[in-house]
Design a protein around this motif. Structure first.
Motif, PDB file in Angstrom:
ATOM      1  N   ASN A  57       1.997   6.721  -4.577  1.00 31.65           N
ATOM      2  CA  ASN A  57       3.041   6.926  -3.245  1.00 31.65           C
ATOM      3  C   ASN A  57       2.546   7.839  -2.296  1.00 31.65           C
ATOM      4  OD1 ASN A  57       4.953   6.412  -1.588  1.00 31.65           O
ATOM      5  ND2 ASN A  57       6.870   7.128  -2.947  1.00 31.65           N
ATOM      6  N   PRO A  58       1.648   7.478  -1.290  1.00 29.73           N
ATOM      7  CA  PRO A  58       1.320   8.393  -0.190  1.00 29.73           C
ATOM      8  C   PRO A  58       2.284   9.320   0.511  1.00 29.73           C
ATOM      9  CG  PRO A  58       0.970   6.101   0.675  1.00 29.73           C
ATOM     10  CD  PRO A  58       1.789   5.856  -0.711  1.00 29.73           C
ATOM     11  N   LEU A  59       1.594  10.327   0.800  1.00 31.58           N
ATOM     12  CA  LEU A  59       2.270  11.385   1.703  1.00 31.58           C
ATOM     13  C   LEU A  59       2.078  11.461   3.147  1.00 31.58           C
ATOM     14  CD1 LEU A  59       1.425  14.506  -0.610  1.00 31.58           C
ATOM     15  CD2 LEU A  59       3.557  13.080  -0.643  1.00 31.58           C
ATOM     16  N   VAL A 174      17.979  10.177   8.383  1.00 32.73           N
ATOM     17  CA  VAL A 174      17.400   8.950   7.642  1.00 32.73           C
ATOM     18  C   VAL A 174      15.982   9.405   7.855  1.00 32.73           C
ATOM     19  CG1 VAL A 174      18.766   7.195   7.011  1.00 32.73           C
ATOM     20  CG2 VAL A 174      17.429   7.368   9.140  1.00 32.73           C
ATOM     21  N   GLU A 175      14.896   9.303   6.867  1.00 36.13           N
ATOM     22  CA  GLU A 175      13.641   9.735   7.116  1.00 36.13           C
ATOM     23  C   GLU A 175      12.951   8.783   8.448  1.00 36.13           C
ATOM     24  OE1 GLU A 175      14.890   7.763   4.793  1.00 36.13           O
ATOM     25  OE2 GLU A 175      14.396   8.842   2.667  1.00 36.13           O
ATOM     26  N   SER A 176      11.897   8.972   8.768  1.00 38.72           N
ATOM     27  CA  SER A 176      11.239   8.662  10.003  1.00 38.72           C
ATOM     28  C   SER A 176      10.935   7.182   9.841  1.00 38.72           C
ATOM     29  CB  SER A 176       9.755   9.416  10.215  1.00 38.72           C
ATOM     30  OG  SER A 176       8.720   9.311   9.104  1.00 38.72           O
ATOM     31  N   THR A 177      10.923   6.574  10.951  1.00 31.97           N
ATOM     32  CA  THR A 177      10.130   5.301  11.295  1.00 31.97           C
ATOM     33  C   THR A 177       8.814   5.308  10.871  1.00 31.97           C
ATOM     34  OG1 THR A 177      11.794   4.652  12.954  1.00 31.97           O
ATOM     35  CG2 THR A 177      10.120   3.336  12.677  1.00 31.97           C
ATOM     36  N   VAL A 178       8.348   4.539   9.964  1.00 31.47           N
ATOM     37  CA  VAL A 178       6.862   4.383   9.653  1.00 31.47           C
ATOM     38  C   VAL A 178       6.382   2.881  10.267  1.00 31.47           C
ATOM     39  CG1 VAL A 178       5.088   4.349   7.978  1.00 31.47           C
ATOM     40  CG2 VAL A 178       7.241   5.677   7.391  1.00 31.47           C
ATOM     41  N   ILE A 179       5.499   3.415  11.049  1.00 29.77           N
ATOM     42  CA  ILE A 179       4.607   2.156  11.803  1.00 29.77           C
ATOM     43  C   ILE A 179       3.008   2.131  11.416  1.00 29.77           C
ATOM     44  CG2 ILE A 179       4.289   2.860  13.965  1.00 29.77           C
ATOM     45  CD1 ILE A 179       4.843   0.285  15.130  1.00 29.77           C
TER      46      ILE A 179
END
Ligand code: AMP
Ligand code: MG
Length: 337
Positions: A57-59, A174-179
């Motif tokens: 699970n990448p960081l 909530v955690e960041s939006t990941v795009i």
């Protein structure tokens, strides 16, 4: 290990610990992150151990100025520049092809890397003072709700990490939006406070991965490894009831079951005869996002509860981020009313 509790004044001490290869929970505007020097493999390994995080699970790599991205990726594409100009510093993580300096332990064996420039004053100061990018996954035990308060971090990680920097509650929650900009069409892997509509206003067409709201089948390989793991789960069983306020209240009030609690909006609570935790108001998804993880942890602290019925948030805008977390917390258990 003793975990030092530091305050916002102790940025220098937090940076010193990080430079020495320690791991420190730091506040960000989304949730608390568990930080380590992004170029120190031993330090990063400590994060995986402390969290019990699966190694594939990448960081996310956190930077404190836009310039720092150039060494970390193969190419800063025109789309990346548009996104950075529009949303950094802020709760947006951008995935690009990684450069050689990115350690495999960060990218979990992928050829890409996720980068974010946080807006939180203390997070920015700590990164600047450490003089290196920091990896910083959410500072919770893997699988547990992400931490929005110091007490959440302490409950999960006290004794396992070097320090926690206390800066109160994280206001986004909530955690960041990941795009990802590595797909044919820019693709959202994780919704957050920056909405798909906001991204489309900058990039044109944006897709979102179907795993954002659907359960992956056992054998499929997700494009974002984090999508396959159990997430945000309280210790009690959670079921989402998808319907309007009247349907939700009727369902619960006509159900005689014992040991049941509600995860509802503030305005629902006065009509319920069972224990409850609230997560904001129906009309205010930003407030729902801020309160959700704390509410999930409150439910865990209730005695004698086996089952929680959750009110369903809207599935668009910031509501999509809230729904994405809640449906994972519920193990995709949903009843349409
Ligand atoms: P957390 O660190 O807890 O905020 O989780 C980070 C999320 O970003 C996880 O869901 C990861 O799977 C995702 N992520 C990080 N790096 C990548 C990458 N290179 N490709 C796809 N997803 C990534
Ligand atoms: Mg996390």
């Amino acid at each position: 290990m003793e975990t030092k509790i530091l305050s916002a004044k102790d940025v220098n001490e937090a940076a010193e610990i990080l430079k020495m290869g320690g791991i420190v929970a730091i506040p960000t505007e989304t949730v608390y992150g568990l930080a380590a020097d992004a170029f120190n493999e031993d330090a990063i390994r400590k994060i995986f151990i402390a969290k019990g995080r699966p190694s594939d699970n990448p960081l996310i790599v956190h930077i404190s100025s836009i310039d720092e991205i150039y060494g970390l990726v193969q190419e800063v594409t025109p789309e990346a520049i548009k996104l950075a100009n529009a949303f950094w510093p802020g709760p947006l993580t951008i995935i690009l092809k990684k450069s050689k300096v990115i350690l495999d332990i960060i990218s979990g064996g992928l050829d890409t890397v996720a980068i974010r420039m946080p807006a939180h004053r203390i997070a920015k100061k700590i990164i600047k003072e450490t003089k290196t990018p920091l990896v910083a996954p959410s500072a919770n035990l893997s699988g547990r709700p992400s931490p929005t308060k110091v007490e959440h971090v302490a409950l999960d990680l006290k004794g396992k990490i070097d320090a926690i920097v206390d800066a109160g509650t994280c206001n986004i929650g909530v955690e960041s939006t990941v795009i990802s900009l590595c797909e044919k069409i820019p693709t959202v892997f994780r919704p957050g406070a920056i909405t798909i509509e906001q991204l489309e206003s900058v990039l044109g067409k944006v897709e979102f991965d179907s795993a954002v709201i659907n359960r992956l089948d056992e054998n499929s390989k997700p494009i974002s490894p984090g999508l396959k793991y159990k997430h945000y789960a309280p210790n009690v069983k959670l079921i989402i009831l998808d319907g309007n306020q009247k349907q939700y209240l009727d369902y619960i009030n006509n159900n005689e079951a014992n040991k049941v609690a509600a995860l509802c909006f503030e305005e629902d609570a006065k009509n319920l005869k069972i224990p409850f935790a609230t997560y904001g108001k129906e009309v205010d998804p930003l407030l729902q996002a801020e309160k959700l993880f704390d509410a999930l942890r409150k439910l865990d602290n209730m005695k004698n509860i086996d089952l929680v019925y959750a009110r369903c948030p809207a599935k668009s805008g910031v509501g999509l981020a809230v729904y994405n977390r809640l449906i994972r917390a519920a193990g995709f258990n949903i009843i349409n009313l």
